[in-house]
Design a protein around this motif. Structure first.
Motif, PDB file in Angstrom:
ATOM      1  N   ALA A 193       0.809  -1.227   0.000  1.00 33.11           N
ATOM      2  CA  ALA A 193       0.000   0.000   0.000  1.00 33.11           C
ATOM      3  C   ALA A 193       0.837   1.270   0.000  1.00 33.11           C
ATOM      4  O   ALA A 193       0.319   2.356  -0.292  1.00 33.11           O
ATOM      5  CB  ALA A 193      -0.926  -0.008   1.218  1.00 33.11           C
ATOM      6  N   ASP A 194       2.128   1.165   0.315  1.00 35.44           N
ATOM      7  CA  ASP A 194       2.977   2.356   0.442  1.00 35.44           C
ATOM      8  C   ASP A 194       3.499   2.827  -0.917  1.00 35.44           C
ATOM      9  O   ASP A 194       3.725   2.009  -1.807  1.00 35.44           O
ATOM     10  CB  ASP A 194       4.159   2.024   1.369  1.00 35.44           C
ATOM     11  CG  ASP A 194       4.883   3.261   1.835  1.00 35.44           C
ATOM     12  OD1 ASP A 194       5.799   3.707   1.121  1.00 35.44           O
ATOM     13  OD2 ASP A 194       4.542   3.769   2.909  1.00 35.44           O
ATOM     14  N   PRO A 195       3.724   4.153  -1.091  1.00 34.61           N
ATOM     15  CA  PRO A 195       4.328   4.641  -2.334  1.00 34.61           C
ATOM     16  C   PRO A 195       5.669   3.987  -2.650  1.00 34.61           C
ATOM     17  O   PRO A 195       6.001   3.784  -3.827  1.00 34.61           O
ATOM     18  CB  PRO A 195       4.490   6.142  -2.065  1.00 34.61           C
ATOM     19  CG  PRO A 195       3.410   6.465  -1.087  1.00 34.61           C
ATOM     20  CD  PRO A 195       3.289   5.264  -0.216  1.00 34.61           C
ATOM     21  N   LEU A 196       6.458   3.634  -1.627  1.00 30.85           N
ATOM     22  CA  LEU A 196       7.735   2.978  -1.868  1.00 30.85           C
ATOM     23  C   LEU A 196       7.569   1.532  -2.368  1.00 30.85           C
ATOM     24  O   LEU A 196       8.550   0.915  -2.781  1.00 30.85           O
ATOM     25  CB  LEU A 196       8.584   2.984  -0.600  1.00 30.85           C
ATOM     26  CG  LEU A 196       9.158   4.342  -0.193  1.00 30.85           C
ATOM     27  CD1 LEU A 196       9.883   4.245   1.151  1.00 30.85           C
ATOM     28  CD2 LEU A 196      10.113   4.860  -1.266  1.00 30.85           C
ATOM     29  N   GLY A 197       6.359   1.045  -2.338  1.00 29.98           N
ATOM     30  CA  GLY A 197       6.100  -0.291  -2.874  1.00 29.98           C
ATOM     31  C   GLY A 197       5.783  -0.287  -4.352  1.00 29.98           C
ATOM     32  O   GLY A 197       5.431  -1.337  -4.914  1.00 29.98           O
ATOM     33  N   ALA A 198       5.942   0.869  -5.010  1.00 32.53           N
ATOM     34  CA  ALA A 198       5.620   0.970  -6.439  1.00 32.53           C
ATOM     35  C   ALA A 198       6.471   0.006  -7.267  1.00 32.53           C
ATOM     36  O   ALA A 198       5.986  -0.610  -8.222  1.00 32.53           O
ATOM     37  CB  ALA A 198       5.812   2.400  -6.914  1.00 32.53           C
ATOM     38  N   GLY A 199       7.758  -0.122  -6.931  1.00 29.72           N
ATOM     39  CA  GLY A 199       8.629  -1.035  -7.672  1.00 29.72           C
ATOM     40  C   GLY A 199       8.186  -2.479  -7.525  1.00 29.72           C
ATOM     41  O   GLY A 199       8.214  -3.249  -8.492  1.00 29.72           O
ATOM     42  N   LEU A 200       7.786  -2.858  -6.324  1.00 24.08           N
ATOM     43  CA  LEU A 200       7.288  -4.215  -6.080  1.00 24.08           C
ATOM     44  C   LEU A 200       6.037  -4.472  -6.912  1.00 24.08           C
ATOM     45  O   LEU A 200       5.903  -5.523  -7.549  1.00 24.08           O
ATOM     46  CB  LEU A 200       6.983  -4.398  -4.589  1.00 24.08           C
ATOM     47  CG  LEU A 200       6.277  -5.687  -4.180  1.00 24.08           C
ATOM     48  CD1 LEU A 200       7.151  -6.898  -4.473  1.00 24.08           C
ATOM     49  CD2 LEU A 200       5.897  -5.649  -2.704  1.00 24.08           C
ATOM     50  N   ARG A 201       5.126  -3.517  -6.917  1.00 25.38           N
ATOM     51  CA  ARG A 201       3.888  -3.678  -7.671  1.00 25.38           C
ATOM     52  C   ARG A 201       4.166  -3.776  -9.177  1.00 25.38           C
ATOM     53  O   ARG A 201       3.553  -4.582  -9.886  1.00 25.38           O
ATOM     54  CB  ARG A 201       2.937  -2.523  -7.370  1.00 25.38           C
ATOM     55  CG  ARG A 201       2.489  -2.452  -5.910  1.00 25.38           C
ATOM     56  CD  ARG A 201       1.347  -1.467  -5.708  1.00 25.38           C
ATOM     57  NE  ARG A 201       1.715  -0.098  -6.046  1.00 25.38           N
ATOM     58  CZ  ARG A 201       2.243   0.780  -5.193  1.00 25.38           C
ATOM     59  NH1 ARG A 201       2.473   0.402  -3.928  1.00 25.38           N
ATOM     60  NH2 ARG A 201       2.542   2.007  -5.563  1.00 25.38           N
ATOM     61  N   ALA A 202       5.107  -2.942  -9.645  1.00 23.04           N
ATOM     62  CA  ALA A 202       5.433  -2.968 -11.069  1.00 23.04           C
ATOM     63  C   ALA A 202       6.096  -4.280 -11.471  1.00 23.04           C
ATOM     64  O   ALA A 202       5.787  -4.849 -12.533  1.00 23.04           O
ATOM     65  CB  ALA A 202       6.343  -1.791 -11.405  1.00 23.04           C
ATOM     66  N   ASP A 203       7.010  -4.778 -10.645  1.00 18.51           N
ATOM     67  CA  ASP A 203       7.686  -6.050 -10.949  1.00 18.51           C
ATOM     68  C   ASP A 203       6.689  -7.201 -10.965  1.00 18.51           C
ATOM     69  O   ASP A 203       6.799  -8.122 -11.788  1.00 18.51           O
ATOM     70  CB  ASP A 203       8.790  -6.318  -9.933  1.00 18.51           C
ATOM     71  CG  ASP A 203       9.990  -5.404 -10.119  1.00 18.51           C
ATOM     72  OD1 ASP A 203      10.076  -4.763 -11.177  1.00 18.51           O
ATOM     73  OD2 ASP A 203      10.826  -5.321  -9.193  1.00 18.51           O
ATOM     74  N   TYR A 204       5.737  -7.160 -10.048  1.00 18.46           N
ATOM     75  CA  TYR A 204       4.725  -8.219 -10.016  1.00 18.46           C
ATOM     76  C   TYR A 204       3.875  -8.175 -11.286  1.00 18.46           C
ATOM     77  O   TYR A 204       3.549  -9.224 -11.870  1.00 18.46           O
ATOM     78  CB  TYR A 204       3.837  -8.073  -8.777  1.00 18.46           C
ATOM     79  CG  TYR A 204       2.834  -9.192  -8.629  1.00 18.46           C
ATOM     80  CD1 TYR A 204       3.175 -10.365  -7.963  1.00 18.46           C
ATOM     81  CD2 TYR A 204       1.547  -9.089  -9.161  1.00 18.46           C
ATOM     82  CE1 TYR A 204       2.274 -11.405  -7.839  1.00 18.46           C
ATOM     83  CE2 TYR A 204       0.637 -10.123  -9.047  1.00 18.46           C
ATOM     84  CZ  TYR A 204       1.008 -11.277  -8.389  1.00 18.46           C
ATOM     85  OH  TYR A 204       0.109 -12.313  -8.272  1.00 18.46           O
ATOM     86  N   LYS A 205       3.516  -6.968 -11.712  1.00 16.56           N
ATOM     87  CA  LYS A 205       2.707  -6.818 -12.934  1.00 16.56           C
ATOM     88  C   LYS A 205       3.480  -7.328 -14.147  1.00 16.56           C
ATOM     89  O   LYS A 205       2.920  -8.008 -15.017  1.00 16.56           O
ATOM     90  CB  LYS A 205       2.343  -5.341 -13.122  1.00 16.56           C
ATOM     91  CG  LYS A 205       1.421  -5.065 -14.313  1.00 16.56           C
ATOM     92  CD  LYS A 205       0.044  -5.616 -14.061  1.00 16.56           C
ATOM     93  CE  LYS A 205      -0.917  -5.282 -15.212  1.00 16.56           C
ATOM     94  NZ  LYS A 205      -1.190  -3.824 -15.302  1.00 16.56           N
TER      95      LYS A 205
END
Length: 274
Positions: A193-205
């Motif tokens: 949920a955190d903005p710093l988790g953007a990379g994690l979300r993008a890699d998962y996508k």
């Protein structure tokens, strides 16, 4: 001495040569296409092959008889109470948790999600006291550890399973045991949920073609993180606070590197350390 050794070795070498020669003779007798087979018009080959096949069949039959089928025995039924140094039964684990969690601790503490009641960390059989090591009738005791997120303390209670009484309570600050499953999942929820988790979300996508929304989509491992000299000020409280790094893997897929992110579970914040 040296002459004796050389003579002995000579005997060994000579013996080996004789053995090899003997083996070669036997191979010449039993292989198809020998002189005897040619003289019999091919019947020798069939006879030799048949004999070898019979010997092989007998060998397989003896081997099958020697190997017995495996038997899976049903696990014995678990009783309400264990004996001696037996691991805690499910009933004992449930009972000892209730005994250890008194009203005072339930009302004054918080778990990893911020709800009332401490976060359970471990439950296990405690070690016997020194005077009870050789006593077969020594009481069974269990240790229950909780983490109180309200004041960042580790609370450990020792419960006597025979009497049902809490015999001791130990409260420590700055002590960070391994994380429980619930804490690891909550850390992942905060990171997603955190903005710093953007990379994690993008890699998962990129890896799955799907949007990452919940920890259930990942395989997770967590490791306690402590601040050391030189770490950023944003994680300076880690060690006093409950902090973790996550090692994240896509289910049936690849790893996603998130080692430069630290989740402070006490402050419910995410920080970057590298």
């Amino acid at each position: 001495m040296r002459t004796v050794v050389h003579r002995h070795l000579g005997k060994v070498v000579a013996g080996a040569a004789i053995a090899v020669a003997g083996t070669a003779v036997m191979v010449g007798i039993t292989l198809p296409g020998s002189a005897g087979a040619d003289d019999s018009g091919g019947q020798g080959t069939d006879r030799t092959t048949q004999t070898a096949g019979q010997a092989q069949g007998q060998g397989q039959g003896q081997g099958a008889a020697a190997v017995q089928p495996g038997v899976v025995e049903q696990a014995p039924a678990e009783g309400d109470r264990g004996k001696g140094r037996d691991p805690l039964t499910d009933d004992e684990t449930e009972r000892v948790e209730k005994l250890a969690l008194d009203r005072g601790l339930s009302r004054s503490s918080e778990n990893v999600e911020g709800d009332k009641g401490p976060q359970r960390i471990t439950v296990g059989l405690s070690e016997p006291e020194a005077s009870e090591l050789d006593d077969p009738n020594a009481p069974r005791r269990a240790e229950v550890s909780f983490y109180d997120y309200k004041d960042d303390s580790l609370v450990t209670k020792t419960v006597n399973l025979d009497t049902g009484k809490v015999e001791s309570t130990d409260t420590q600050h700055g002590v960070q045991p391994p994380l429980s499953r619930d804490e690891t999942v909550e850390a992942a929820r905060l990171l997603i949920a955190d903005p710093l988790g953007a990379g994690l979300r993008a890699d998962y996508k990129d890896a799955t073609g799907k949007k990452l929304t919940t920890p259930d989509q990942l395989l997770l491992n967590g490791m306690v993180f402590r601040a050391v000299p030189g770490t950023p000020a944003s994680v300076a409280d880690c060690g006093k606070h409950r902090c973790t790094r996550l090692f994240v893997k896509v289910k049936n897929g690849s790893w996603i590197d998130s080692r430069d992110l630290v989740i402070d579970l006490s402050a419910r914040k995410v920080a970057k350390v590298g």
